[in-house]
Design a protein around this motif. Sequence first.
Motif, short mmCIF file in Angstrom:
data_model
loop_
_atom_site.label_atom_id
_atom_site.label_comp_id
_atom_site.label_asym_id
_atom_site.label_seq_id
_atom_site.Cartn_x
_atom_site.Cartn_y
_atom_site.Cartn_z
N VAL A 181 -8.07 -0.78 0.60
CA VAL A 181 -8.24 0.42 1.15
C VAL A 181 -8.76 0.84 2.56
O VAL A 181 -9.80 0.17 2.97
N ALA A 241 0.64 -1.22 -0.34
CA ALA A 241 -0.17 -0.14 0.04
C ALA A 241 1.06 0.78 0.17
O ALA A 241 1.26 1.89 1.11
N TYR A 272 -3.39 2.51 -0.01
CA TYR A 272 -3.83 1.38 -0.59
C TYR A 272 -2.45 1.16 -1.71
O TYR A 272 -1.56 2.14 -2.23
#
Length: 162
Positions: free
Chosen positions: A105, A62, A127
Amino acid sequence: MRAVAGEPLMPTSHLQLGPPAALAGNSGTWQLTGVMSNVRYAEKAERAALASVQAPLGRAEATCAALIPLRKSEAWWALAQDERRALFEQQSHHTQTRLAYLPAVARQLYHSRDLGEPFDFLTWFEYAPADEARFEELLTRLRSTPEWQYVDREIDIRLVRC
């Protein structure tokens, strides 16, 4: 960085994140402060559903992030707690919308209103680059809800981990 609603923030080239004590004496362009707090509008079953699929922050993949400070209008805060809950969940389906984008997310909400800050909430999202389109879809869905009619200031700040 772009102002979605209300006044923008002054441009800056990078962000430094950390607890206020670690940032003391920082001479940056601006500083935002928030605290993690109790969940205000989610019921027990909703909290359990979110916790069961929420990814942790700091995942290696992420590398994209967004910091979205926002302020709700005085009309929002004039509503009773049950009226805000109805707008948040029964009308806007905030939790169900978020669930559709987990675990891709990750999110952490910080509260700022009671600290006298210029925003009520600071929302941090992380993310992977491959999930950027899903993140954009999440924001589009949330911003189209009845709840968002009460947002009078929102800044969308996008970041990439160095």
